[in-house]
Design an enzyme around this catalytic site. Structure first.
Site, PDB file in Angstrom:
ATOM      1  N   THR A  52      19.114  14.510   6.687  1.00 26.42           N
ATOM      2  CA  THR A  52      19.094  15.252   5.418  1.00 26.42           C
ATOM      3  C   THR A  52      20.477  15.800   5.076  1.00 26.42           C
ATOM      4  O   THR A  52      20.924  15.700   3.931  1.00 26.42           O
ATOM      5  CB  THR A  52      18.094  16.427   5.520  1.00 26.42           C
ATOM      6  OG1 THR A  52      16.835  15.922   5.962  1.00 26.42           O
ATOM      7  CG2 THR A  52      17.935  17.132   4.190  1.00 26.42           C
ATOM      8  N   ARG A  67      13.819   5.782   6.881  1.00 26.19           N
ATOM      9  CA  ARG A  67      14.420   7.060   7.290  1.00 26.19           C
ATOM     10  C   ARG A  67      15.678   6.801   8.128  1.00 26.19           C
ATOM     11  O   ARG A  67      16.664   7.531   8.023  1.00 26.19           O
ATOM     12  CB  ARG A  67      13.420   7.912   8.073  1.00 26.19           C
ATOM     13  CG  ARG A  67      12.215   8.391   7.282  1.00 26.19           C
ATOM     14  CD  ARG A  67      12.518   9.371   6.182  1.00 26.19           C
ATOM     15  NE  ARG A  67      13.201  10.556   6.628  1.00 26.19           N
ATOM     16  CZ  ARG A  67      13.253  11.700   5.924  1.00 26.19           C
ATOM     17  NH1 ARG A  67      12.635  11.787   4.732  1.00 26.19           N
ATOM     18  NH2 ARG A  67      13.913  12.725   6.360  1.00 26.19           N
ATOM     19  N   ARG A  70      23.166   8.105   3.369  1.00 24.09           N
ATOM     20  CA  ARG A  70      23.634   9.478   3.135  1.00 24.09           C
ATOM     21  C   ARG A  70      25.039   9.695   3.690  1.00 24.09           C
ATOM     22  O   ARG A  70      25.821  10.453   3.108  1.00 24.09           O
ATOM     23  CB  ARG A  70      22.631  10.478   3.706  1.00 24.09           C
ATOM     24  CG  ARG A  70      21.399  10.621   2.800  1.00 24.09           C
ATOM     25  CD  ARG A  70      20.333  11.451   3.435  1.00 24.09           C
ATOM     26  NE  ARG A  70      19.275  11.810   2.487  1.00 24.09           N
ATOM     27  CZ  ARG A  70      18.078  12.260   2.856  1.00 24.09           C
ATOM     28  NH1 ARG A  70      17.789  12.406   4.145  1.00 24.09           N
ATOM     29  NH2 ARG A  70      17.178  12.558   1.947  1.00 24.09           N
ATOM     30  N   TYR A 106       7.948  17.799  -5.205  1.00 26.36           N
ATOM     31  CA  TYR A 106       8.409  18.485  -3.988  1.00 26.36           C
ATOM     32  C   TYR A 106       7.598  19.759  -3.723  1.00 26.36           C
ATOM     33  O   TYR A 106       8.096  20.700  -3.106  1.00 26.36           O
ATOM     34  CB  TYR A 106       9.898  18.816  -4.103  1.00 26.36           C
ATOM     35  CG  TYR A 106      10.827  17.656  -3.782  1.00 26.36           C
ATOM     36  CD1 TYR A 106      10.933  17.159  -2.476  1.00 26.36           C
ATOM     37  CD2 TYR A 106      11.610  17.058  -4.757  1.00 26.36           C
ATOM     38  CE1 TYR A 106      11.789  16.110  -2.165  1.00 26.36           C
ATOM     39  CE2 TYR A 106      12.478  15.999  -4.451  1.00 26.36           C
ATOM     40  CZ  TYR A 106      12.557  15.543  -3.151  1.00 26.36           C
ATOM     41  OH  TYR A 106      13.412  14.506  -2.840  1.00 26.36           O
ATOM     42  N   GLU A 158       3.422   9.471  -3.092  1.00 20.52           N
ATOM     43  CA  GLU A 158       4.644   9.462  -3.901  1.00 20.52           C
ATOM     44  C   GLU A 158       4.734   8.196  -4.752  1.00 20.52           C
ATOM     45  O   GLU A 158       5.153   8.260  -5.919  1.00 20.52           O
ATOM     46  CB  GLU A 158       5.856   9.603  -2.984  1.00 20.52           C
ATOM     47  CG  GLU A 158       5.912  10.999  -2.352  1.00 20.52           C
ATOM     48  CD  GLU A 158       6.921  11.125  -1.213  1.00 20.52           C
ATOM     49  OE1 GLU A 158       6.994  12.213  -0.626  1.00 20.52           O
ATOM     50  OE2 GLU A 158       7.632  10.138  -0.921  1.00 20.52           O
ATOM     51  N   PHE A 214      15.331  27.049  -1.039  1.00 27.02           N
ATOM     52  CA  PHE A 214      16.099  26.109  -1.856  1.00 27.02           C
ATOM     53  C   PHE A 214      15.258  25.395  -2.927  1.00 27.02           C
ATOM     54  O   PHE A 214      15.746  24.511  -3.616  1.00 27.02           O
ATOM     55  CB  PHE A 214      16.778  25.061  -0.958  1.00 27.02           C
ATOM     56  CG  PHE A 214      15.833  24.285  -0.060  1.00 27.02           C
ATOM     57  CD1 PHE A 214      15.105  23.206  -0.547  1.00 27.02           C
ATOM     58  CD2 PHE A 214      15.680  24.634   1.273  1.00 27.02           C
ATOM     59  CE1 PHE A 214      14.232  22.491   0.268  1.00 27.02           C
ATOM     60  CE2 PHE A 214      14.815  23.931   2.098  1.00 27.02           C
ATOM     61  CZ  PHE A 214      14.087  22.849   1.591  1.00 27.02           C
TER      62      PHE A 214
END
Ligand code: ATP
Ligand code: MG
Length: 139
Positions: A93, A87, A104, A51, A128, A59
């Site tokens: 998020t 997505r 989510r 990240y 990734e 954060f």
């Protein structure tokens, strides 16, 4: 140009809460094929590297300690238009803003502990996937 691959992690919160199976079912039902998969745990340094794009954000410390707090499931997924469609499947998020029917919405508990990761571009999907998997681990 749309790619046919994306990268995901089932994050430590969802693993701890027993949601691996349910999330994999949503991924399968969404039409994604599993190209590579592993169950592993990141060190805090590895989470920080993964990240790194967020290293200046307030954060970042919370994010890297959370992402290294327990095992995760990492996977490369294949489908037409994989990045954008995944997505959509995972949702916003912040789970408060995530649409009904998304991963989510169903399994995230907060903006920080939000159950799954999904790559945000074709380029990052490649980077990734390469972070976790060698060529011998892809099928
Ligand atoms: P991911 O990259 O994990 O798929 P995302 O692309 O939806 O998530 P990003 O903006 O890339 O969101 O943020 C990466 C991760 O950092 C988020 O998934 C979340 O775990 C954490 N995060 C983002 N914003 C916040 C915040 N305001 N407070 C706490 N954690 C946050
Ligand atoms: Mg992101």
């Amino acid at each position: 140009m749309a790619t046919n691959r994306t990268f995901t992690m089932i994050k430590p919160d969802a693993v701890r809460n027993g949601h691996i199976g349910a999330i994999l079912k949503m991924i399968n039902d969404g039409g994604f094929r599993i190209v590579a998969m592993k169950y592993t745990q990141l060190s805090i340094a590895q989470a920080g590297q993964f990240y790194a794009v967020h290293s200046a954000r307030p954060f970042y410390g919370e994010l890297t300690s959370f992402m290294s707090s327990g095992p995760i499931v990492a996977a490369i997924l294949e489908k037409d238009n994989a990045v954008a469609d995944f997505r959509t499947l995972i949702g916003a998020t912040n789970p408060v803003e995530a649409a009904e029917g998304t991963i989510r919405k169903a399994y995230a508990t907060s903006i920080g502990e939000n159950a799954v990761h999904g790559s945000d571009s074709d380029e990052n999907a490649e980077i990734e996937g390469n972070f976790f998997f060698s060529g011998l681990e892809r099928f």
